[in-house]
Design a protein around this motif. Sequence first.
Motif, PDB file in Angstrom:
ATOM      1  N   ILE A 216      74.998  17.844  25.621  1.00  0.00           N
ATOM      2  CA  ILE A 216      74.321  18.624  24.579  1.00  0.00           C
ATOM      3  C   ILE A 216      72.963  18.011  24.248  1.00  0.00           C
ATOM      4  O   ILE A 216      71.967  18.725  24.067  1.00  0.00           O
ATOM      5  N   GLY A 217      72.903  16.676  24.201  1.00  0.00           N
ATOM      6  CA  GLY A 217      71.629  16.020  23.941  1.00  0.00           C
ATOM      7  C   GLY A 217      70.611  16.315  25.031  1.00  0.00           C
ATOM      8  O   GLY A 217      69.437  16.563  24.747  1.00  0.00           O
ATOM      9  N   PHE A 218      71.062  16.317  26.291  1.00  0.00           N
ATOM     10  CA  PHE A 218      70.171  16.618  27.410  1.00  0.00           C
ATOM     11  C   PHE A 218      69.690  18.061  27.329  1.00  0.00           C
ATOM     12  O   PHE A 218      68.509  18.353  27.548  1.00  0.00           O
ATOM     13  N   PHE A 219      70.595  18.968  27.013  1.00  0.00           N
ATOM     14  CA  PHE A 219      70.261  20.392  26.883  1.00  0.00           C
ATOM     15  C   PHE A 219      69.229  20.611  25.783  1.00  0.00           C
ATOM     16  O   PHE A 219      68.241  21.335  25.967  1.00  0.00           O
ATOM     17  N   GLU A 220      69.434  19.982  24.643  1.00  0.00           N
ATOM     18  CA  GLU A 220      68.506  20.147  23.526  1.00  0.00           C
ATOM     19  C   GLU A 220      67.129  19.566  23.852  1.00  0.00           C
ATOM     20  O   GLU A 220      66.091  20.142  23.498  1.00  0.00           O
ATOM     21  N   ALA A 221      67.095  18.433  24.537  1.00  0.00           N
ATOM     22  CA  ALA A 221      65.823  17.812  24.896  1.00  0.00           C
ATOM     23  C   ALA A 221      65.033  18.647  25.890  1.00  0.00           C
ATOM     24  O   ALA A 221      63.799  18.555  25.947  1.00  0.00           O
ATOM     25  N   ARG A 222      65.717  19.484  26.662  1.00  0.00           N
ATOM     26  CA  ARG A 222      65.032  20.385  27.601  1.00  0.00           C
ATOM     27  C   ARG A 222      64.723  21.729  26.954  1.00  0.00           C
ATOM     28  O   ARG A 222      64.141  22.603  27.610  1.00  0.00           O
TER      29      ARG A 222
ATOM     30  N   GLY B  97      66.790  24.159  26.205  1.00  0.00           N
ATOM     31  CA  GLY B  97      67.487  25.212  26.940  1.00  0.00           C
ATOM     32  C   GLY B  97      66.832  25.453  28.290  1.00  0.00           C
ATOM     33  O   GLY B  97      66.662  24.535  29.090  1.00  0.00           O
ATOM     34  N   GLN B  98      66.423  26.683  28.544  1.00  0.00           N
ATOM     35  CA  GLN B  98      65.846  27.064  29.832  1.00  0.00           C
ATOM     36  C   GLN B  98      64.373  26.692  29.972  1.00  0.00           C
ATOM     37  O   GLN B  98      63.793  26.866  31.047  1.00  0.00           O
ATOM     38  N   LEU B  99      63.765  26.191  28.896  1.00  0.00           N
ATOM     39  CA  LEU B  99      62.308  26.046  28.866  1.00  0.00           C
ATOM     40  C   LEU B  99      61.769  25.034  29.870  1.00  0.00           C
ATOM     41  O   LEU B  99      60.762  25.288  30.540  1.00  0.00           O
ATOM     42  N   HIS B 100      62.410  23.880  29.981  1.00  0.00           N
ATOM     43  CA  HIS B 100      61.873  22.814  30.821  1.00  0.00           C
ATOM     44  C   HIS B 100      62.802  22.486  31.979  1.00  0.00           C
ATOM     45  O   HIS B 100      64.018  22.401  31.813  1.00  0.00           O
ATOM     46  N   GLY B 101      62.215  22.267  33.138  1.00  0.00           N
ATOM     47  CA  GLY B 101      62.976  21.879  34.312  1.00  0.00           C
ATOM     48  C   GLY B 101      63.306  20.398  34.286  1.00  0.00           C
ATOM     49  O   GLY B 101      62.782  19.632  33.473  1.00  0.00           O
ATOM     50  N   PHE B 102      64.176  19.989  35.220  1.00  0.00           N
ATOM     51  CA  PHE B 102      64.588  18.593  35.321  1.00  0.00           C
ATOM     52  C   PHE B 102      65.165  18.334  36.709  1.00  0.00           C
ATOM     53  O   PHE B 102      65.305  19.253  37.521  1.00  0.00           O
TER      54      PHE B 102
ATOM     55  N   PHE C 256      68.191  24.843  33.233  1.00  0.00           N
ATOM     56  CA  PHE C 256      69.394  25.524  32.764  1.00  0.00           C
ATOM     57  C   PHE C 256      69.194  27.025  32.910  1.00  0.00           C
ATOM     58  O   PHE C 256      68.091  27.546  32.692  1.00  0.00           O
ATOM     59  N   ASP C 257      70.242  27.730  33.280  1.00  0.00           N
ATOM     60  CA  ASP C 257      70.167  29.187  33.422  1.00  0.00           C
ATOM     61  C   ASP C 257      70.856  29.868  32.244  1.00  0.00           C
ATOM     62  O   ASP C 257      71.434  30.947  32.385  1.00  0.00           O
ATOM     63  N   THR C 258      70.810  29.219  31.098  1.00  0.00           N
ATOM     64  CA  THR C 258      71.361  29.775  29.864  1.00  0.00           C
ATOM     65  C   THR C 258      70.665  29.108  28.691  1.00  0.00           C
ATOM     66  O   THR C 258      70.160  27.990  28.823  1.00  0.00           O
ATOM     67  N   ASP C 259      70.627  29.783  27.584  1.00  0.00           N
ATOM     68  CA  ASP C 259      70.069  29.209  26.366  1.00  0.00           C
ATOM     69  C   ASP C 259      71.164  28.911  25.352  1.00  0.00           C
ATOM     70  O   ASP C 259      70.881  28.704  24.172  1.00  0.00           O
ATOM     71  N   ARG C 260      72.419  28.869  25.823  1.00  0.00           N
ATOM     72  CA  ARG C 260      73.536  28.652  24.895  1.00  0.00           C
ATOM     73  C   ARG C 260      74.570  27.710  25.491  1.00  0.00           C
ATOM     74  O   ARG C 260      74.910  27.800  26.664  1.00  0.00           O
TER      75      ARG C 260
END
Length: 210
Positions: free
Chosen positions: A63-69, A71-76, A183-187
């Motif tokens: 969840i921390g990784f998802f929030e830092a990106r 959602g879908q906004l930033h690649g990694f 990420f291919d989702t925002d949730r």
Amino acid sequence: MGFHDVRFPASLSFGSVGGPERRTEIVTLSNGAEERSTPWAHSRRRFDAGMGMRSLDDLAALIGFFEARAGQLHGFRWKDWSDWKSCLPSDRVGPPDQPLGAGDGARTDFQLLKTYRSGGESYARPITKPVAGTVRVAVGGDERAEGVHFTVDALTGVVSFAVAPGLGAPVTAGYEFDVPVRFDTDRIEASVASFSAGEIPSVPVIEVRE
């Protein structure tokens, strides 16, 4: 939109499901024959970062990784455990692993490539996210020293030589690499099954085309 040069925790991606995807357009003619073509020159990879029963600390890390990106906004970066180095999974990376081209006495930049072969056919995949410190390069079979004879752009996978390889000299490389994804989702939907464990059923991840 941007790219964050950080890898999704490899301990969380281990065991994930995913792989290459192709797009084929098929037209069936009136006589039953098919015409097949593709608008894609390169495959695109999809993965699922969802986790079964894991510790709450693992869920917090995801969840921390998802929030830092955002959602879908930033690649990694993503480690594809089924395909993450220039050689066979059981082998060690070496400078002769993959051909990058041949020198012409003037060209100094070479894109990292991984070639997949079956029968008489092959596909050369551009590698754009090599793992820093793992790239080994040879010219004419002689290994070169990174930082002395060449540099590697970790965000493009381009090898740049200080002196252009000579005419006809084969340039080869071995390396570990990641896949650029988002990420291919925002949730994120998490379920806490107990005071010490929980699960996130599905977190789709898709390769970013650059």
